[in-house]
Structures are given as C-alpha cells and as structure tokens.
Scaffold this active site. Sequence first.
Site, PDB file in Angstrom:
ATOM      1  N   PHE A 137      -5.008  80.460  69.953  1.00 29.82           N
ATOM      2  CA  PHE A 137      -4.318  79.686  68.911  1.00 29.82           C
ATOM      3  C   PHE A 137      -5.353  79.196  67.915  1.00 29.82           C
ATOM      4  O   PHE A 137      -6.325  78.533  68.292  1.00 29.82           O
ATOM      5  CB  PHE A 137      -3.550  78.485  69.493  1.00 29.82           C
ATOM      6  CG  PHE A 137      -2.792  77.742  68.427  1.00 29.82           C
ATOM      7  CD1 PHE A 137      -1.634  78.292  67.881  1.00 29.82           C
ATOM      8  CD2 PHE A 137      -3.257  76.545  67.916  1.00 29.82           C
ATOM      9  CE1 PHE A 137      -0.946  77.637  66.855  1.00 29.82           C
ATOM     10  CE2 PHE A 137      -2.576  75.886  66.890  1.00 29.82           C
ATOM     11  CZ  PHE A 137      -1.413  76.433  66.369  1.00 29.82           C
ATOM     12  N   ASP A 222     -14.024  79.013  68.002  1.00 29.99           N
ATOM     13  CA  ASP A 222     -13.074  77.986  67.577  1.00 29.99           C
ATOM     14  C   ASP A 222     -13.189  76.839  68.589  1.00 29.99           C
ATOM     15  O   ASP A 222     -12.644  76.906  69.684  1.00 29.99           O
ATOM     16  CB  ASP A 222     -11.659  78.570  67.564  1.00 29.99           C
ATOM     17  CG  ASP A 222     -10.604  77.534  67.191  1.00 29.99           C
ATOM     18  OD1 ASP A 222     -10.910  76.324  67.260  1.00 29.99           O
ATOM     19  OD2 ASP A 222      -9.475  77.924  66.861  1.00 29.99           O
ATOM     20  N   LYS A 251      -9.783  68.066  65.457  1.00 28.07           N
ATOM     21  CA  LYS A 251      -9.274  67.156  66.500  1.00 28.07           C
ATOM     22  C   LYS A 251     -10.171  65.944  66.781  1.00 28.07           C
ATOM     23  O   LYS A 251     -10.056  64.925  66.115  1.00 28.07           O
ATOM     24  CB  LYS A 251      -8.999  67.943  67.771  1.00 28.07           C
ATOM     25  CG  LYS A 251      -7.781  68.890  67.622  1.00 28.07           C
ATOM     26  CD  LYS A 251      -7.323  69.386  68.967  1.00 28.07           C
ATOM     27  CE  LYS A 251      -6.170  70.385  68.879  1.00 28.07           C
ATOM     28  NZ  LYS A 251      -4.881  69.786  68.575  1.00 28.07           N
TER      29      LYS A 251
HETATM   30  C1  LIG Z   1      -8.205  75.910  69.319  1.00 28.63           C
HETATM   31  C2  LIG Z   1      -7.424  75.410  68.143  1.00 28.63           C
HETATM   32  N1  LIG Z   1      -7.697  75.887  66.926  1.00 28.63           N
HETATM   33  C3  LIG Z   1      -7.036  75.459  65.843  1.00 28.63           C
HETATM   34  C4  LIG Z   1      -6.034  74.522  65.940  1.00 28.63           C
HETATM   35  C5  LIG Z   1      -5.307  74.065  64.706  1.00 28.63           C
HETATM   36  O1  LIG Z   1      -5.717  72.788  64.367  1.00 28.63           O
HETATM   37  P1  LIG Z   1      -4.865  71.913  63.335  1.00 28.63           P
HETATM   38  O2  LIG Z   1      -3.554  71.629  63.978  1.00 28.63           O
HETATM   39  O3  LIG Z   1      -5.701  70.692  63.115  1.00 28.63           O
HETATM   40  O4  LIG Z   1      -4.728  72.725  62.089  1.00 28.63           O
HETATM   41  C6  LIG Z   1      -5.723  73.989  67.194  1.00 28.63           C
HETATM   42  C7  LIG Z   1      -4.637  72.999  67.347  1.00 28.63           C
HETATM   43  O5  LIG Z   1      -4.097  72.784  68.394  1.00 28.63           O
HETATM   44  C8  LIG Z   1      -6.435  74.447  68.325  1.00 28.63           C
HETATM   45  O6  LIG Z   1      -6.172  73.973  69.546  1.00 28.63           O
END
Ligand SMILES: Cc1ncc(COP(=O)(O)O)c(C=O)c1O
Length: 391
Positions: A137, A222, A251
């Site tokens: 994700f 990520d 986050k």
């Molecule tokens: C691993 C990862 N990347 C990207 C995101 C996306 O982040 P945002 O919701 O701040 O755009 C998330 C959100 O849960 C995530 O867990």
Amino acid sequence: MNTAEIKSISDQYLFPTYTRAPLALVRGEGTKVWDADGREYLDFFSSTVVTVVGHCHPALVAAVEEQARKLFHVSNLHYCEPQALLAQRLVEASFADRVFLCNSGAEANEAAIKLARKYGHSTGGGRYEIITALGSFHGRTLATIAATGQEKVRVGFEPTQDGFRYVEYGDIGAIEAAVNDRTIAIMLEPILGESGVVVPPDGYLRELRALCDRLDLLLILDEVQTGVGRTGAMFAYEHEAIEPDIISLAKGLGGGFPIGAMLARNPIAGSFDAGSHGSTFGGNALASAVGLAVLDTIDSEELLENCRAMGQRLRDGIDALPGSKVESTRGKGLLIAAVLDAPSAPYVDACRELGLIVNSTGGNVMRLAPPLTITADEVDSGLEILGEVLQ
Ligand SMILES: Cc1ncc(COP(=O)(O)O)c(C=O)c1O
C-alpha cells in the site's frame, strides 16, 4: 456535541470514503483518549500508526504554541528555519543527503516515484518502470494507487498510470524475474503494514540491496508506516544494516501534525533541481517545528529502547493468553499483528466496547501499534482487555 451528533453531521456532509466505527474522540493524553461522551480508551492504534510520541505530548504542544506565536507558514520561495533544521536532522539521522518535505505519505511516495523517473532520464535511457509488491500500500493518489499492488484500489479509476509491475512480497527471485531494460527501481515497504503487518524473511532487505547494486536499480523503501521509530529503530532498514537510495516518511514524523518527507542520497538526489517538484505547504513552519519536536522527544526519552521493550512485552503477553483466538503474532517493535483463527473485525469492536482501540487490517489480522511512550502498566491493562475479548 455528543458522539451521536458528531456522527450524524459527519455522515450527512462528508464523502463516505471511510468505514468508521461509532467513535468520536475529543481529547487525548499519551496512550489515553476520551470520546465525546466522556468514555476513556487506551489507543493501541496510535490513530492509524501516527501519534508516535502519544497524544498531545507536552513537547509537541509547546512546539506548536511557540511556532504559532511566531509564524505559521513561510513560502517555499523563501527560507524557513524550522524546515532547514528538520531537513538537517533527518539527513543526520539517516543514509540520506537531501530531503523533500511534503504533507502526507502518498505525496512522499509521489516524490520518490518522480525522483526515480527523473534519475532514469538524467542517467540516460529513460528507464521508468518500478517493481512493487503484491499486497503493498503506497497511497491513494493516481500514481500511488498504480504503485499499490492491490487491484481493489484501482478499480473504477482506470486508466491508471503505467510503469509499475507487481511481484510476490518476500521473494527475491520474483523481483529478479520481473526486471527488464525499462526498470529503474524497486519500491517496497520493509514490513507490509496495511496488508496485515507482513514481515519478510530475514535477510530480504540485504538481498534486495545486493540485487539493486548488481542490476543498477534504485532501492526505494516506503517507511511511511515503519519509519520514525515504530519498529524499534529510527528506520526499519537499520535492522538489516543496509542503506536504501530513497525513502518516504509521513505518519509518525509529525506525531499527528500533517507532514511527509522523501529522503534520497547523492547522486540520485541531484536529479531534482529548481522546478522539478514542489508543494505550497510542504515543510510548512508549524509542521516542521512539530517534526523536530517528535525527533527530539524520541531521542531525549529514549523511546526506541522503550519501543523494543514494550513491543516484546505486548507480544509475549498476547502469545501467553491461554486458549485464546490468537494463532500467531508477528511484527517488529510496536508494529504488531495478532493473527486470529477467525475474522478480526468483531474482536476489534469488542475491544473498543471495553475501552481498547485496536485495528483490523481485514481478514483474521488484528493490528496493534501503540505509541512509543506506552508504559508497562498500560501494556498490561491492554492485555487484560485483549484477554477478556480473545479468550
Ligand atoms: C506504507 C504506507 N505508505 C503510504 C501510505 C499513505 O499515506 P497517507 O495516507 O499519509 O497518504 C500509507 C498509509 O497508510 C502507508 O501505510
């Protein structure tokens, strides 16, 4: 307003893009939160893995107050002291040489994808394809849903951005087989967060680094969910003593204040120059001041140590629940999954009814990610509720 009133207005006026529990929080302190009807809860989810130093930490409140009295926002056409200091701090704490500040995880990943493509062009050949993992994700923007290895997030938004290939997570051979002469990067979460805290086999990141070196590919991690101390190291890549080329953060970085960051090392970072990328609010003075306070607090309160110790205590406690619904646990630091022998959603609801906020990532997985400031007593109180619900 009480919960019912807040819920009714929200349900009428907001897009129904989230599946919400009937809970409206109005106050928080450390691991504790209170709802609009005055009920107290333990937040073992850090409000979606965000409030890394707990709710309303006094150092963060002070940083917001102090910066708000001076200046909220500075144009990115000018210089801004908290932004400069945050970038310096992130570089000093990591493998990176340069930082791009933005406002969310998806934006940090967009920046990472753009930088990889720009590097592909600037080094000749115009390589642009990025290999990502099935079940990953990476966000909800058009490029990040294309990067996300889950069909369901793309349905209805076609045509999606091309240039992404998906492979089985944890399988180095699958990555190597997917590489072609258009491939510029591999982009992965060190632990699959939204797909249920899936931890890859030991040595996976080291093997990935070696593969990227051998095939001249960029390694993008990520770390939106795993970064900023969540796994017991400042960044999850440290567990395997490797250095990626690019990472994304969000986050925990703002402890609840919206901020994201994309970090890269030289010479890759040099592919971005004036006009390559931008964001009006990215690195906003208030957000940067809070980000600095988060990093200071993690250091000054030795929260990485606490994360490792409390993570172990929580996991051991769940493993030790006799005759429970828990089949196994997995995770690192304070990013933990309890895999149940039944769908987790009803058990998550039952925990909330008893005053414990946890999360279902779907299927049988219950995700727990309390703040790094959690105390042993709070872990034990949470375990009591988990015991009551899961036994
Ligand atoms: C691993 C990862 N990347 C990207 C995101 C996306 O982040 P945002 O919701 O701040 O755009 C998330 C959100 O849960 C995530 O867990």
